[in-house]
Design a protein around this motif. Structure first.
Motif, PDB file in Angstrom:
ATOM      1  N   LEU A 163       0.838  -1.198   0.000  1.00 30.97           N
ATOM      2  CA  LEU A 163       0.000   0.000   0.000  1.00 30.97           C
ATOM      3  C   LEU A 163       0.875   1.250   0.000  1.00 30.97           C
ATOM      4  N   ALA A 164       1.908   1.256   0.828  1.00 30.17           N
ATOM      5  CA  ALA A 164       2.819   2.396   0.899  1.00 30.17           C
ATOM      6  C   ALA A 164       3.468   2.657  -0.456  1.00 30.17           C
ATOM      7  N   ARG A 165       3.913   1.576  -1.114  1.00 31.38           N
ATOM      8  CA  ARG A 165       4.551   1.730  -2.420  1.00 31.38           C
ATOM      9  C   ARG A 165       3.592   2.352  -3.431  1.00 31.38           C
ATOM     10  N   ARG A 166       2.347   1.920  -3.405  1.00 32.63           N
ATOM     11  CA  ARG A 166       1.385   2.380  -4.403  1.00 32.63           C
ATOM     12  C   ARG A 166       0.958   3.831  -4.196  1.00 32.63           C
ATOM     13  N   ILE A 167       0.901   4.283  -2.933  1.00 32.41           N
ATOM     14  CA  ILE A 167       0.487   5.674  -2.703  1.00 32.41           C
ATOM     15  C   ILE A 167       1.681   6.605  -2.493  1.00 32.41           C
ATOM     16  N   GLY A 168       2.897   6.038  -2.552  1.00 38.96           N
ATOM     17  CA  GLY A 168       4.094   6.865  -2.518  1.00 38.96           C
ATOM     18  C   GLY A 168       4.445   7.452  -1.171  1.00 38.96           C
ATOM     19  N   VAL A 169       4.249   6.661  -0.095  1.00 40.81           N
ATOM     20  CA  VAL A 169       4.617   7.123   1.250  1.00 40.81           C
ATOM     21  C   VAL A 169       5.388   6.010   1.943  1.00 40.81           C
ATOM     22  N   SER A 170       5.904   6.303   3.138  1.00 35.06           N
ATOM     23  CA  SER A 170       6.600   5.280   3.901  1.00 35.06           C
ATOM     24  C   SER A 170       5.593   4.267   4.431  1.00 35.06           C
ATOM     25  N   GLU A 171       6.101   3.082   4.785  1.00 31.39           N
ATOM     26  CA  GLU A 171       5.202   2.057   5.327  1.00 31.39           C
ATOM     27  C   GLU A 171       4.572   2.521   6.639  1.00 31.39           C
ATOM     28  N   ALA A 172       5.342   3.236   7.457  1.00 34.61           N
ATOM     29  CA  ALA A 172       4.805   3.735   8.725  1.00 34.61           C
ATOM     30  C   ALA A 172       3.656   4.712   8.488  1.00 34.61           C
ATOM     31  N   THR A 173       3.805   5.575   7.471  1.00 33.07           N
ATOM     32  CA  THR A 173       2.747   6.531   7.154  1.00 33.07           C
ATOM     33  C   THR A 173       1.506   5.811   6.640  1.00 33.07           C
ATOM     34  N   ALA A 174       1.706   4.825   5.767  1.00 33.64           N
ATOM     35  CA  ALA A 174       0.573   4.064   5.238  1.00 33.64           C
ATOM     36  C   ALA A 174      -0.166   3.343   6.355  1.00 33.64           C
ATOM     37  N   ARG A 175       0.583   2.742   7.283  1.00 29.94           N
ATOM     38  CA  ARG A 175      -0.036   2.041   8.399  1.00 29.94           C
ATOM     39  C   ARG A 175      -0.806   3.012   9.286  1.00 29.94           C
ATOM     40  N   ARG A 176      -0.231   4.187   9.526  1.00 28.08           N
ATOM     41  CA  ARG A 176      -0.880   5.171  10.372  1.00 28.08           C
ATOM     42  C   ARG A 176      -2.192   5.659   9.739  1.00 28.08           C
ATOM     43  N   ARG A 177      -2.167   5.906   8.425  1.00 26.74           N
ATOM     44  CA  ARG A 177      -3.383   6.363   7.753  1.00 26.74           C
ATOM     45  C   ARG A 177      -4.466   5.289   7.775  1.00 26.74           C
ATOM     46  N   LEU A 178      -4.067   4.059   7.542  1.00 33.13           N
ATOM     47  CA  LEU A 178      -5.038   2.970   7.560  1.00 33.13           C
ATOM     48  C   LEU A 178      -5.602   2.774   8.957  1.00 33.13           C
ATOM     49  N   ASN A 179      -4.743   2.771   9.956  1.00 33.61           N
ATOM     50  CA  ASN A 179      -5.214   2.598  11.333  1.00 33.61           C
ATOM     51  C   ASN A 179      -6.146   3.728  11.749  1.00 33.61           C
ATOM     52  N   ARG A 180      -5.889   4.941  11.267  1.00 34.03           N
ATOM     53  CA  ARG A 180      -6.767   6.069  11.595  1.00 34.03           C
ATOM     54  C   ARG A 180      -8.158   5.859  10.998  1.00 34.03           C
ATOM     55  N   LEU A 181      -8.191   5.413   9.750  1.00 33.54           N
ATOM     56  CA  LEU A 181      -9.476   5.148   9.103  1.00 33.54           C
ATOM     57  C   LEU A 181     -10.258   4.077   9.852  1.00 33.54           C
ATOM     58  N   LEU A 182      -9.557   3.046  10.301  1.00 31.12           N
ATOM     59  CA  LEU A 182     -10.227   1.968  11.025  1.00 31.12           C
ATOM     60  C   LEU A 182     -10.671   2.427  12.408  1.00 31.12           C
ATOM     61  N   ALA A 183      -9.811   3.180  13.101  1.00 31.23           N
ATOM     62  CA  ALA A 183     -10.138   3.641  14.445  1.00 31.23           C
ATOM     63  C   ALA A 183     -11.342   4.577  14.441  1.00 31.23           C
ATOM     64  N   GLU A 184     -11.473   5.353  13.358  1.00 29.17           N
ATOM     65  CA  GLU A 184     -12.597   6.296  13.258  1.00 29.17           C
ATOM     66  C   GLU A 184     -13.838   5.660  12.644  1.00 29.17           C
ATOM     67  N   GLY A 185     -13.758   4.376  12.332  1.00 26.25           N
ATOM     68  CA  GLY A 185     -14.906   3.681  11.776  1.00 26.25           C
ATOM     69  C   GLY A 185     -15.291   4.140  10.386  1.00 26.25           C
ATOM     70  N   ARG A 186     -14.325   4.648   9.625  1.00 26.29           N
ATOM     71  CA  ARG A 186     -14.629   5.211   8.311  1.00 26.29           C
ATOM     72  C   ARG A 186     -14.435   4.199   7.182  1.00 26.29           C
ATOM     73  N   ALA A 187     -13.383   3.403   7.262  1.00 27.69           N
ATOM     74  CA  ALA A 187     -13.101   2.429   6.210  1.00 27.69           C
ATOM     75  C   ALA A 187     -13.769   1.103   6.552  1.00 27.69           C
ATOM     76  N   THR A 188     -14.460   0.550   5.581  1.00 24.54           N
ATOM     77  CA  THR A 188     -15.128  -0.733   5.741  1.00 24.54           C
ATOM     78  C   THR A 188     -14.508  -1.744   4.785  1.00 24.54           C
ATOM     79  N   PHE A 189     -14.058  -2.873   5.327  1.00 25.88           N
ATOM     80  CA  PHE A 189     -13.543  -3.949   4.491  1.00 25.88           C
ATOM     81  C   PHE A 189     -14.640  -4.990   4.307  1.00 25.88           C
ATOM     82  N   ARG A 190     -14.671  -5.569   3.121  1.00 27.89           N
ATOM     83  CA  ARG A 190     -15.754  -6.498   2.795  1.00 27.89           C
ATOM     84  C   ARG A 190     -15.230  -7.625   1.910  1.00 27.89           C
TER      85      ARG A 190
END
Length: 341
Positions: free
Chosen positions: A199-226
């Motif tokens: 994911l980090a490679r595809r959006i052009g950020v560090s892995e830590a940044t990608a993980r932080r953005r994903l975790n924020r979406l999940l913590a805020e209940g915004r991203a839904t996986f299906r």
């Protein structure tokens, strides 16, 4: 897996991912008492065959996105051609060819009702063969297709999976979608099990940044996986749709009662004369009437206005081919990652 053939282990793996779409293979190995390497290999085969896949989307309705269902009438024998072209539109979430008064039932996402109007009056106007379009805005979600389950796991297996990944009941954030969030969800829409490094490679950020953005979406209940499945291997290969009406004073209670029916795949409230829209996966066309009877018994206050049987699905988040498999390459959602119920 050159044909639509799956066994019980395949179905249990899919059922696990319906409950926890990003569960690790090691956890699934413990739950199913199967070598994690075998599970990973099985899932890879299912994905490659287009029989199962994991996607990601922002939930709807929300403060800055709306969804509408369109009933579209098509002239003559152009239904298949129009449906195929409509499915290529990124604003479109689903397209079904149905029986009844309309040729197609489709869902569309917009930032607001005016954007839906713009899409209907301008983008759809470019498609030859469309005779009429009726649109209704979705006002509430009481159950959605992402909550539908195969029921292939034993109660103890379900408990073990739930214990490994306790559910956090977090009210979704109502803040507008940010560009960085949209990029994350857009990449995960095509493959919801992407590793954070990929994911980090595809959006052009560090892995830590990608993980932080994903975790924020999940913590805020915004991203839904299906986890989705080809309907042809689900055991319920047909789709029925009911449009119903309930007095506004009891609409919420009626919708709640209907949402928990085992047959229901999605229960939505909408604007218009028919303020309830119900989807069910069925074993055959005869079950459409059983579906309607179940609704009448559960909620006598609801009057069924119309019914339809789905002849073929062209899109269900991603493109579906005429065998019911995910098509390749996928058409991704609109840029902000908005996706369906």
């Amino acid at each position: 897996m050159t044909q639509n053939f799956v066994d019980e282990l395949d179905l249990r793996i899919i059922n696990c991912l319906q409950i926890r779409p990003r569960a690790t293979w090691s956890v699934l190995g413990r739950v199913l008492d199967v070598d994690p390497v075998t599970i990973a290999r099985r899932w890879e085969r299912l994905e490659e065959a287009g029989l199962a896949w994991v996607t990601c989307y922002f939930g709807l309705p929300s403060a800055d996105r709306v969804m509408a269902y369109l009933e579209i009438e098509i002239a003559g024998a152009q239904v298949t051609d129009v449906a195929a072209r409509l499915a290529q539109h990124r604003e479109i979430v689903s397209v079904h060819h149905t029986t009844g008064a309309r040729s197609l039932v489709a869902s569309v996402v917009g930032r607001d009702p005016a954007e839906v109007s713009h899409y209907v009056s301008e983008s759809l106007a470019t498609l030859d063969g469309i005779v009429a379009i009726r649109a209704e805005i979705v006002t509430g979600k009481y159950s959605d297709a992402g909550e539908w389950r195969l029921r292939a796991l034993s109660p103890s297996q379900q408990d073990a999976l739930q214990a490994a990944y306790p559910r956090r009941d977090t009210p979704p954030s109502t803040a507008p979608v940010q560009p960085d969030e949209g990029r994350v969800v857009r990449e995960l829409a095509a493959n919801g099990r992407l590793s954070t490094s990929e994911l980090a490679r595809r959006i052009g950020v560090s892995e830590a940044t990608a993980r932080r953005r994903l975790n924020r979406l999940l913590a805020e209940g915004r991203a839904t996986f299906r986890c989705e499945i080809s309907q042809q291997i689900s055991g319920w290969p047909q789709t029925g749709i009911l449009w119903a009406r309930a007095p506004v004073g009891v609409l919420d209670g009626v919708a709640r009662k209907l949402a928990v029916l085992p047959v229901i795949r999605a229960c939505l409230t909408t604007t218009g004369r028919s303020n309830l829209m119900l989807f069910a996966w069925l074993r055959d066309v005869r079950e459409l009437h059983q579906f309607e009877r179940a609704v009448a018994q559960a909620a006598p206050e609801a009057e069924v206005i119309d019914r339809a049987f789905c002849l073929r699905s062209f899109k269900r988040i991603l493109l579906i081919d005429d065998s019911g498999r995910i098509a390749d390459p996928p058409v991704l959602p609109v840029d902000d990652g908005s996706m369906p119920f």
